[in-house]
Design a protein around this motif. Sequence first.
Motif, PDB file in Angstrom:
ATOM      1  N   HIS A 170      -8.347 -51.883   1.524  1.00  0.00           N
ATOM      2  CA  HIS A 170      -8.772 -50.752   2.228  1.00  0.00           C
ATOM      3  C   HIS A 170     -10.795 -50.539   1.707  1.00  0.00           C
ATOM      4  O   HIS A 170     -11.193 -51.910   1.564  1.00  0.00           O
ATOM      5  N   ALA A 171     -10.664 -48.848   1.933  1.00  0.00           N
ATOM      6  CA  ALA A 171     -12.110 -49.393   1.701  1.00  0.00           C
ATOM      7  C   ALA A 171     -12.274 -48.030   1.646  1.00  0.00           C
ATOM      8  O   ALA A 171     -11.855 -46.842   1.449  1.00  0.00           O
ATOM      9  N   MET A 172     -14.265 -47.322   1.572  1.00  0.00           N
ATOM     10  CA  MET A 172     -14.319 -46.081   1.027  1.00  0.00           C
ATOM     11  C   MET A 172     -15.438 -45.641   1.863  1.00  0.00           C
ATOM     12  O   MET A 172     -16.531 -46.683   2.084  1.00  0.00           O
ATOM     13  N   ARG A 173     -15.857 -44.777   2.132  1.00  0.00           N
ATOM     14  CA  ARG A 173     -17.219 -44.236   2.739  1.00  0.00           C
ATOM     15  C   ARG A 173     -18.093 -43.146   2.729  1.00  0.00           C
ATOM     16  O   ARG A 173     -17.224 -42.089   2.343  1.00  0.00           O
ATOM     17  N   THR A 174     -19.399 -43.012   1.683  1.00  0.00           N
ATOM     18  CA  THR A 174     -19.772 -42.280   1.545  1.00  0.00           C
ATOM     19  C   THR A 174     -20.541 -41.743   1.772  1.00  0.00           C
ATOM     20  O   THR A 174     -20.455 -41.820   3.190  1.00  0.00           O
ATOM     21  N   GLY A 175     -20.663 -39.553   1.942  1.00  0.00           N
ATOM     22  CA  GLY A 175     -21.596 -38.904   2.735  1.00  0.00           C
ATOM     23  C   GLY A 175     -22.877 -39.212   2.262  1.00  0.00           C
ATOM     24  O   GLY A 175     -23.205 -39.464   1.583  1.00  0.00           O
ATOM     25  N   ALA A 176     -23.122 -37.340   1.869  1.00  0.00           N
ATOM     26  CA  ALA A 176     -24.642 -36.948   0.882  1.00  0.00           C
ATOM     27  C   ALA A 176     -24.320 -37.653  -0.038  1.00  0.00           C
ATOM     28  O   ALA A 176     -25.238 -37.905  -1.712  1.00  0.00           O
ATOM     29  N   GLU A 177     -23.148 -37.436  -0.577  1.00  0.00           N
ATOM     30  CA  GLU A 177     -22.897 -37.836  -2.757  1.00  0.00           C
ATOM     31  C   GLU A 177     -22.736 -39.512  -2.618  1.00  0.00           C
ATOM     32  O   GLU A 177     -21.852 -39.966  -1.895  1.00  0.00           O
ATOM     33  N   PRO A 178     -23.307 -39.616  -4.088  1.00  0.00           N
ATOM     34  CA  PRO A 178     -22.602 -40.999  -4.610  1.00  0.00           C
ATOM     35  C   PRO A 178     -21.112 -40.074  -4.969  1.00  0.00           C
ATOM     36  O   PRO A 178     -20.717 -39.795  -4.926  1.00  0.00           O
ATOM     37  N   LEU A 179     -20.283 -41.849  -5.066  1.00  0.00           N
ATOM     38  CA  LEU A 179     -18.778 -42.052  -5.529  1.00  0.00           C
ATOM     39  C   LEU A 179     -19.227 -42.563  -7.099  1.00  0.00           C
ATOM     40  O   LEU A 179     -19.545 -43.226  -6.929  1.00  0.00           O
ATOM     41  N   LEU A 180     -18.153 -41.692  -7.824  1.00  0.00           N
ATOM     42  CA  LEU A 180     -17.788 -42.461  -9.295  1.00  0.00           C
ATOM     43  C   LEU A 180     -16.653 -42.623  -9.155  1.00  0.00           C
ATOM     44  O   LEU A 180     -16.182 -40.883  -9.115  1.00  0.00           O
ATOM     45  N   ALA A 181     -15.627 -43.840  -9.147  1.00  0.00           N
ATOM     46  CA  ALA A 181     -14.431 -43.526  -9.654  1.00  0.00           C
ATOM     47  C   ALA A 181     -13.866 -44.149 -10.682  1.00  0.00           C
ATOM     48  O   ALA A 181     -14.438 -45.496 -11.034  1.00  0.00           O
ATOM     49  N   LEU A 182     -13.004 -44.718 -11.069  1.00  0.00           N
ATOM     50  CA  LEU A 182     -12.074 -44.592 -12.429  1.00  0.00           C
ATOM     51  C   LEU A 182     -10.903 -45.741 -12.386  1.00  0.00           C
ATOM     52  O   LEU A 182     -10.116 -45.108 -11.167  1.00  0.00           O
ATOM     53  N   TYR A 183     -11.251 -47.492 -12.186  1.00  0.00           N
ATOM     54  CA  TYR A 183      -9.942 -47.861 -11.668  1.00  0.00           C
ATOM     55  C   TYR A 183      -9.376 -48.750 -12.512  1.00  0.00           C
ATOM     56  O   TYR A 183      -9.814 -48.920 -13.869  1.00  0.00           O
ATOM     57  N   VAL A 184      -7.644 -48.338 -12.494  1.00  0.00           N
ATOM     58  CA  VAL A 184      -6.782 -49.193 -13.101  1.00  0.00           C
ATOM     59  C   VAL A 184      -6.354 -50.452 -12.727  1.00  0.00           C
ATOM     60  O   VAL A 184      -5.866 -50.314 -11.553  1.00  0.00           O
ATOM     61  N   TRP A 185      -6.331 -51.944 -13.017  1.00  0.00           N
ATOM     62  CA  TRP A 185      -5.937 -53.099 -12.314  1.00  0.00           C
ATOM     63  C   TRP A 185      -4.700 -53.612 -13.143  1.00  0.00           C
ATOM     64  O   TRP A 185      -4.260 -53.082 -14.476  1.00  0.00           O
ATOM     65  N   ARG A 186      -3.617 -53.568 -12.182  1.00  0.00           N
ATOM     66  CA  ARG A 186      -2.351 -54.243 -13.343  1.00  0.00           C
ATOM     67  C   ARG A 186      -2.365 -55.297 -12.233  1.00  0.00           C
ATOM     68  O   ARG A 186      -2.075 -55.581 -11.236  1.00  0.00           O
TER      69      ARG A 186
END
Length: 221
Positions: free
Chosen positions: A178-194
């Motif tokens: 999986h991948a992410m690509r940001t534009g003008a805004e930063p990305l803040l995300a919460l993750y949960v791993w199991r």
Amino acid sequence: MRVPGEPALRALIAALHDDLAAREITDADLAAERAAILASWNAPLRTAASCSPHLLPACRHLDAAMAAGRNHPIVSAIAPFLPTLSWRYGYPEHPEWPGLAERLAFAPLIGARAIFTDVAAHLGLTLVAPETHYPLHAHPAIELYLVLSGTAEWRVSGAPFTLQPPGALILHAGGIGHAMRTGAEPLLALYVWRGDLATAPVYVAEDAGPGGAGRASAASN
Ligand SMILES: [Fe+2]
């Protein structure tokens, strides 16, 4: 530095559980993951006696990301933890995307070396600077992301990028790139791993399929 205690963590968990419980979810895998997370962290968690806050270059975008997400109850609930977070970036240099150590940062709140410890499910924050491609990576853990601020492009191996706004839930099955690509805004995300919480994520070759063929490098977080 004094660590926010169990009440602050309980407020964060409650905000996450409330968010998840209120959603209409039709996808079976996502519904199963929600049920597992709603059943998580119901017993007291061990609290670190102290912590060593650590910032990374990407954290220069944290204030903007928090401000953009300030109306989200989860963002309010993580605010007390910000001074104590130990931000990490553990991947070796990516052969095609240099400089990611300046642009990505991860902060565990519940994890093996985090403020709180749990053996069944980990929780933390991912911060991606603007104009950044966080290339394909994979890990055996099942991962649920909840976007807190920043509309970015997200994709899994073999699929195109799609825009995911704040509030989006994104489920990554174990082993899928999986991948992410940001534009003008930063990305803040919460993750949960199991699942497999011991195996670190690795960068994978572009469009490597489930199972992470073409692994390039290992991370320490
Ligand atoms: Fe991931």
